[in-house]
Design a protein around this motif. Structure first.
Motif, PDB file in Angstrom:
ATOM      1  N   SER A 154      36.500  49.056  15.947  1.00  0.00           N
ATOM      2  CA  SER A 154      36.368  50.359  16.149  1.00  0.00           C
ATOM      3  C   SER A 154      34.884  50.868  16.885  1.00  0.00           C
ATOM      4  O   SER A 154      34.057  50.280  16.198  1.00  0.00           O
ATOM      5  N   GLU A 190      35.562  56.348  11.891  1.00  0.00           N
ATOM      6  CA  GLU A 190      36.692  55.815  11.476  1.00  0.00           C
ATOM      7  C   GLU A 190      36.717  54.343  10.621  1.00  0.00           C
ATOM      8  O   GLU A 190      37.431  54.150   9.905  1.00  0.00           O
ATOM      9  N   LYS A 204      46.190  60.183  15.406  1.00  0.00           N
ATOM     10  CA  LYS A 204      45.100  59.462  14.633  1.00  0.00           C
ATOM     11  C   LYS A 204      45.540  59.029  13.356  1.00  0.00           C
ATOM     12  O   LYS A 204      45.736  58.248  12.594  1.00  0.00           O
ATOM     13  N   TYR A 205      45.802  60.452  12.850  1.00  0.00           N
ATOM     14  CA  TYR A 205      46.069  60.483  11.268  1.00  0.00           C
ATOM     15  C   TYR A 205      47.226  59.763  10.834  1.00  0.00           C
ATOM     16  O   TYR A 205      47.279  58.909  10.215  1.00  0.00           O
ATOM     17  N   TYR A 237      40.936  60.934   7.129  1.00  0.00           N
ATOM     18  CA  TYR A 237      41.439  59.790   6.628  1.00  0.00           C
ATOM     19  C   TYR A 237      42.253  59.909   5.437  1.00  0.00           C
ATOM     20  O   TYR A 237      41.925  60.290   4.370  1.00  0.00           O
ATOM     21  N   GLU A 239      34.282  53.962  16.841  1.00  0.00           N
ATOM     22  CA  GLU A 239      33.836  55.197  16.196  1.00  0.00           C
ATOM     23  C   GLU A 239      33.663  54.715  14.607  1.00  0.00           C
ATOM     24  O   GLU A 239      34.261  54.171  13.839  1.00  0.00           O
ATOM     25  N   THR A 264      42.695  53.754  17.858  1.00  0.00           N
ATOM     26  CA  THR A 264      42.943  55.025  18.094  1.00  0.00           C
ATOM     27  C   THR A 264      42.432  55.541  19.388  1.00  0.00           C
ATOM     28  O   THR A 264      42.333  56.947  19.443  1.00  0.00           O
ATOM     29  N   TYR A 272      46.483  56.108  11.016  1.00  0.00           N
ATOM     30  CA  TYR A 272      46.026  55.701   9.866  1.00  0.00           C
ATOM     31  C   TYR A 272      46.867  55.535   8.385  1.00  0.00           C
ATOM     32  O   TYR A 272      47.050  54.610   7.799  1.00  0.00           O
TER      33      TYR A 272
END
Lengths: 389, 518
Positions: B465, B470, B444-445, B250, B467, B436, B448
Motif C-alpha cells: 500500500s 493503512e 475500506k473498513y 482499522y 497509504e 483499498t 479491513y
C-alpha cells in the motif's frame, strides 16, 4: 410487461430475422413470384447457407478472443477443396479416407496460422491476410487452374441427399413429422428433467408458465419446419451435419471451461492471464479450430457444387464475419453466442434468397447486404448504449 | 509584494464513492515556484487536473480565479489559451515523430492545411536553445533519453506561451544530474518571470527550489509553508504530510502468528524491456501463518513488480532467487502453478488487470479456479451461481444479483468481487496490492475486516500500500521498499509514519549522494 421488454431487448436479431422473413414473404407473394416459405425454397436456403453457418460458428470463436477475425477461410476452403478433388476425382481414393485426410489438412493449415498468431505474435488480421493469398495460390497450383468434376455418388450421398430416402409423398411427410415429434419429445423431456434436478438441489428455476410457453414455441417451430421439409424431399443430410456442429459448439461455448476462457480472454486478456489461464493456448485453439471447420465447410461445398474449382470459397470469410456481427458478437471480443451467429447467417441467407427470387440485380444485392450489415451492428450498438444510460 | 496570479478557492471534487478534494485552497503569486506535496492519493494530481481543465468546469465545486478573473475551463485547450500548461508525469510525446513535430503538436505553425515546416524547425531550435538542450529538432523522440524528453516537454510548453507551468513529478524518472539540470532550468525560467507549480516527492529538491510549499493530505489543504518565514526542512514537511492519528479506522484483531509460510530469498528481477534495469534487487522477505505483512514504499519502488514476479513470474525477466512455501523450495513458472501452490495476487488495477468488466459477477468469481465448479471441464452453472451468491453474502457485496455485470458496480463493490474471486481460489497466502485504492472509508473498513477474518482463518496476508496509515494500521510487520531494495523491516507496533517516511527520505538522499559522487 417488463419481461416482454427484456425479452425483446435480448433477442433483437431474432425479431429482425422474423421481420425480414415476413417482409420478403409479403413482397414475393405481392410480386406473384411464388413464396419464400415454399417447401422447395426452404430446402434451398438450407443447402445454400449450410457452409455459412459452419464457418460462422468457427469465426465466432476467433471473434470472441478479442474481436479477431480470420480472413483466410475462403482460401483454406479452396485448398482443402482442391485436395478433395485431387484425391476423389483424379485418384479415386476411398471416400472415408479422403474425408479424414481433408479434415487433417484443414486442421493443419489452421494450426500453422494459429501458431503464427498465438506464439509468434503476428496480429491475426495480418497472419490471415497472408493466409488468404497463400492458400488461394496453393489451391490454384494444386488444381493447375482447372476445375475438377464430377464427384462420385458415393461421396455426394453424404452431403446432398435427403432423409428418409423415399418417393412416396404421404409416407415421406409422415416419417418427417414423426422424427420431428420425437426430437421435440426428447427436447421437452430433457428440459423437464433438468428442471426437476435443479429443484431437487435447491437451485432457482424459471417459472412453469414461462417454461411451457418456451417449450411450446420451440416445438411449434420445429414441427412447422419439418412439415415444410416433409412436403419436399425430407431432411437434407447437410442439415443434420450443420445441426450437430451448431449443437456441439453451442454446448462448448456455454458449458465448458475452455469455452468460458474464450469469453474471458476477449473480455480482459490480462486479467485472464493473471487468473492462471494459458491465453496463448486458447488463441491457438480458436484458430486451429477455424481450420478444422473450414475443412468441414469445404467438404460440404465441393459436394454442393459437385466440383473443385480454384475460385471455391471466394468471399466466404465476409459472409462468416458478417453473420457473427449481425448475430450480436462484439467487435472487441468477449460477447456473442453460437445461436446468435446462426441467426445472423440465416438472416444473410434469407436476404440473399429473397432478393434473388424478387429478381433484384446481383450488384444491388451486394449493396443491400453491406448496408444491412452496418445497420444491424449500428442498431445493436445504439440499443446497448440506451440500456446502459 | 508580487501580485496574486492564481487562486483556487474551496475546490471540492468527488469521484463515485470518494471525495478526492475537500474544500482545497491554493494561492500562487506571480513569479514564484510553488511546490505541492502530499502522500500518494492526497489529491495533488486531481487538483492540477481541475486547474488545467482535464476535469471540466461543472464536474467540481469551487472557483478558479486566474489573473483576477473567474475561469470556467471546459477542456485543456481553454486553460492553455490563458497560458496554463501541465506536464504530466508520464510524458505525452509521440516516439516516432521528431522533436519539433512533437513540440508543436496541436499548436502547428503555419496554416491549418499548410504547415510551415521551416518556421516549425526554426522555432523549435530556438526553444531547444532556451531550455539548454543540444539536440537537433529533427531528432526523433525515441532516440533521446528520458531526461532530454522532459526538457522537450518544457520547451513545448514554452512554445505555447506558458505563463503558469504545472509539473507533475518532473524528476521522478530522471537521474541526479538530469534532475539538477531541470531544477536549474526552472530557476532560470523563474528569473524570466515564469510561474510554476511543481508536484514532487523528493523533498530535498523541493526545499532547494520552492518559494512556497502547500501540503495536501486526504484531499484537504493542511498548510502553506513560505521560504524565509517558516522552517522548511524535510522533517517539517514530512510531519505536515503524515500528521494524522491512526484512529479506529482499522478494526482490532488478535494476532495468532505461526510458522513462516512463504519466504523469498535474494529475489532479483530485471525489467522486461530494459534488460539492464533491476526492478527488484536482492530482496528478502517472509510472511508467517496468521500474519499481516505490510510492504511500504513510494510508487515505482518495485513493490508490485516483486509481488507479480513471485506470482508465477507474471512480470519481469531474468528472475533469480529462491522461493519457499511452507519450507519447501518451489519454482512457480506460471500463474497456474502459483495458484496451485495456494498463492493469490490481488492486483492494484482492478479494472485493467483484475476483472472482466463486461462479464457478470458470478463468472468473474469463478475464473481463477474453474475446477471447483466444473467436472471434466463441463461447467456446473447452477453450482457456479450458488457459490457466487455465497461469496456475495459473505463479503456483503452490494448488488441486485450476481448476474449483474461488474462494470455497473461501485469501486468498493468491484474490489469485493475481486477479493471474492481470489478467496474462491482457496489460497493460503494472499498478496493484496493496494486493496483499498479509490474506495470510500466505509468500504475500506469492510475490506479491513475481511483481511482480519482471513488471517484469523490462518491465512497469510501481504498488503502492498502507498497509504502509510493503512500499512501501520493493519500490519504485524512492515517492510520498506525503495528503488527495488528492501531497506528496512519494522515491527508493526513500533513503527510510525515519521520513522518510515524519514527512512525512505534518508535512502533517497543517500542514493543521490552516491550518484553525485559517480
Amino acid at each position: 410487461m417488463q419481461r416482454i421488454k427484456s425479452f425483446l431487448k435480448g433477442n433483437t436479431m431474432l425479431i429482425a430475422l422474423i421481420v425480414v422473413i415476413i417482409l420478403f414473404q409479403a413482397l414475393i407473394i405481392a410480386a406473384g413470384k411464388g413464396s419464400l416459405l415454399k417447401p422447395q425454397n426452404v430446402s434451398n436456403i438450407i443447402a445454400q447457407n449450410s457452409y455459412v453457418v459452419i464457418l460462422a460458428t468457427g469465426m465466432l470463436l476467433c471473434i470472441l478472443t478479442g474481436g479477431n477475425i480470420d480472413l483466410s477461410i475462403g482460401s483454406v476452403i479452396a485448398t482443402v477443396g482442391a485436395v478433395a478433388g485431387m484425391l476423389i476425382v483424379e485418384m479415386h481414393m476411398n471416400v472415408y479416407l479422403t474425408i479424414i485426410i481433408c479434415l487433417l489438412v484443414g486442421t493443419f493449415i489452421g494450426a500453422i496460422q494459429a501458431y503464427c498468431i498465438a506464439y509468434i505474435g503476428i496480429p491475426p488480421f495480418i497472419a490471415t491476410l497472408g493466409g488468404m493469398l497463400l492458400w488461394r495460390g496453393v489451391a490454384q497450383v494444386i488444381l493447375n487452374g482447372m476445375t475438377l468434376a464430377p464427384y462420385p455418388d458415393n461421396y455426394l450421398k453424404y452431403f446432398t441427399s435427403f432423409l428418409p430416402g423415399t418417393d412416396d409423398p404421404a409416407f415421406l411427410l409422415t416419417t418427417t413429422l414423426i422424427i420431428a415429434a420425437v426430437i421435440c419429445a426428447v427436447y421437452v423431456a430433457f428440459e423437464l428433467q433438468g428442471r426437476a434436478k435443479k429443484i431437487k438441489k435447491g437451485y432457482s428455476v424459471e417459472s412453469m408458465p414461462m417454461l411451457i410457453t418456451r417449450l411450446i414455441t420451440i416445438c411449434a417451430v420445429i414441427m412447422v419446419f419439418a412439415y415444410l421439409l416433409g412436403n419436399y424431399k425430407g431432411y437434407p443430410v447437410v442439415l443434420i451435419l450443420v445441426s450437430l456442429v451448431v449443437l456441439a459448439y453451442a454446448y462448448f461455448t456455454r458449458n465448458t471451461v475452455p469455452g468460458r476462457y474464450l469469453y474471458a480472454l476477449g473480455g480482459n486478456a490480462k486479467a485472464t492471464r493473471l487468473s492462471g489461464v494459458d491465453t496463448k493456448k486458447m488463441m491457438f485453439f480458436a484458430y486451429t479450430n477455424m481450420g478444422f471447420l473450414c475443412a468441414v465447410a469445404a467438404l460440404v461445398c465441393v459436394a454442393r457444387f459437385n466440383s473443385s474449382a480454384p475460385s471455391l470459397g471466394d468471399g466466404y470469410e465476409l459472409d462468416a464475419i458478417g453473420a457473427c456481427f449481425i448475430g450480436g458478437a462484439s467487435a472487441y471480443g468477449g460477447t456473442g453466442t453460437v445461436g446468435g451467429s446462426v441467426i445472423g447467417a440465416i438472416f444473410m441467407g434469407v436476404l440473399n434468397n429473397g432478393m434473388s427470387i424478387l429478381g433484384i440485380d446481383a450488384n444491388w444485392q451486394k449493396a443491400v447486404k453491406g448496408f444491412v450489415l452496418v445497420a444491424a451492428v449500428a442498431f445493436d450498438v445504439i440499443s446497448k448504449k440506451k440500456v446502459k444510460a | 509584494m508580487a501580485k496574486t496570479m492564481l487562486e483556487m478557492m474551496n475546490i471540492t471534487k468527488t469521484f463515485p464513492g470518494v471525495k478526492a478534494l475537500d474544500n482545497v485552497n491554493l494561492v500562487v503569486k506571480e513569479g514564484e515556484i510553488h511546490a505541492l506535496v502530499g502522500e500518494n492519493g492526497a489529491g495533488k494530481s486531481t487538483l492540477m487536473n481541475v486547474l488545467s481543465g482535464i476535469y471540466p468546469y461543472g464536474s467540481y465545486d469551487g472557483d478558479i480565479i486566474y489573473n483576477g478573473e473567474v475561469c470556467r475551463f471546459k477542456n485543456i485547450k481553454d486553460s492553455e489559451l490563458l497560458g496554463i500548461v501541465i506536464i504530466h508525469q508520464e510524458l505525452a510525446l509521440v516516439p516516432y515523430l521528431t522533436i519539433a513535430e512533437n513540440m508543436f503538436l496541436g499548436n502547428e505553425r503555419g496554416k491549418k492545411y499548410a504547415i510551415d515546416w521551416d518556421e516549425t524547425y526554426k522555432k523549435a531550435d530556438e526553444l531547444l536553445h532556451t531550455v539548454g538542450l543540444q539536440e537537433s529538432s529533427h531528432t526523433q523522440i525515441k532516440d533521446i533519453a528520458v531526461g532530454k524528453q522532459q526538457l522537450v516537454e518544457i520547451a513545448k510548453a514554452l512554445g505555447k506561451n506558458v505563463k503558469l507551468l504545472i509539473l507533475d513529478e518532473p524528476t521522478a524518472s530522471l537521474n541526479e544530474k538530469d534532475s539538477r539540470n531541470l531544477l536549474e532550468l526552472l530557476l532560470e525560467l523563474k528569473k524570466n518571470g515564469l510561474t510554476s507549480i511543481m508536484i514532487s516527492h523528493k523533498l530535498n529538491e523541493i526545499s532547494y527550489i520552492a518559494d512556497k510549499i502547500t501540503i495536501l493530505r486526504d484531499g484537504c489543504t493542511i498548510e502553506t509553508l513560505v521560504k524565509g518565514e517558516d522552517n522548511i526542512n524535510e522533517d517539517r514537511i514530512v510531519k505536515g504530510m503524515v500528521g494524522r492519528e491512526i484512529s479506529d479506522r482499522y478494526p482490532k484483531r488478535e494476532s495468532k502468528i505461526g510458522e513462516v509460510t512463504m519466504e523469498a530469498c535474494n529475489w532479483t528481477v530485471y525489467h522486461p524491456l530494459y534488460s539492464e534495469r533491476k526492478v527488484c534487487d536482492n530482496v528478502n522477505f517472509n510472511v508467517r501463518k496468521g500474519e499481516v505483512v505490510g510492504i511500504s514504499g513510494l510508487m515505482g519502488s518495485g513493490r508490485t513488480e516483486l509481488a507479480m514476479s513471485i506470482f508465477g513470474k507474471s512480470y519481469g525477466a531474468k528472475i533469480s532467487g529462491e522461493l519457499f512455501i511452507n519450507g519447501q523450495k518451489v519454482s512457480l513458472n506460471s500463474v497456474k502453478q502459483a495458484i496451485n501452490a495456494k498463492l493469490a495476487y490481488v492486483t492494484e488495477d482492478r479494472k485493467g488487470d483484475g476483472l472482466i468488466l463486461s462479464s457478470p459477477i458470478y463468472k468473474n468469481n469463478s475464473l481463477a479456479r474453474m475446477e471447483k465448479i466444473s467436472n471434466h471441464s463441463i461447467i456446473d452453472k447452477d453450482k457456479e451461481l450458488l457459490v457466487a451468491k455465497e461469496y456475495k453474502e459473505k463479503l456483503n457485496t452490494k448488488c441486485p444479483s450476481v448476474l449483474q455485470n461488474v462494470e455497473n458496480l461501485s469501486g468498493g463493490n468491484q474490489q469485493k468481487v475481486l477479493l471474492s474471486k481470489w478467496m474462491f481460489a482457496d489460497p493460503d497466502i494472499m498478496i493484496l496490492d493496494e486493496p483499498t485504492r479509490g474506495i470510500d472509508v466505509g468500504a475500506k473498513y469492510e475490506i479491513y475486516c475481511i483481511i482480519n477474518r482471513l488471517v484469523a482463518e490462518g491465512k497469510s496476508v501481504v498488503i502492498i500500500s502507498s497509504e502509510l496509515t493503512e500499512i501501520l494500521g493493519m500490519s504485524d510487520r512492515i517492510f520498506v521498499m525503495h528503488e527495488g531494495r528492501m531497506i528496512a523491516e519494522f515491527d508493526g507496533h513500533e513503527a510510525s509514519q515519521e520513522v518510515i517516511m524519514s527512512c525512505i527520505m534518508r535512502e533517497n538522499n543517500k542514493m543521490e549522494n552516491e550518484n553525485a559522487k559517480n
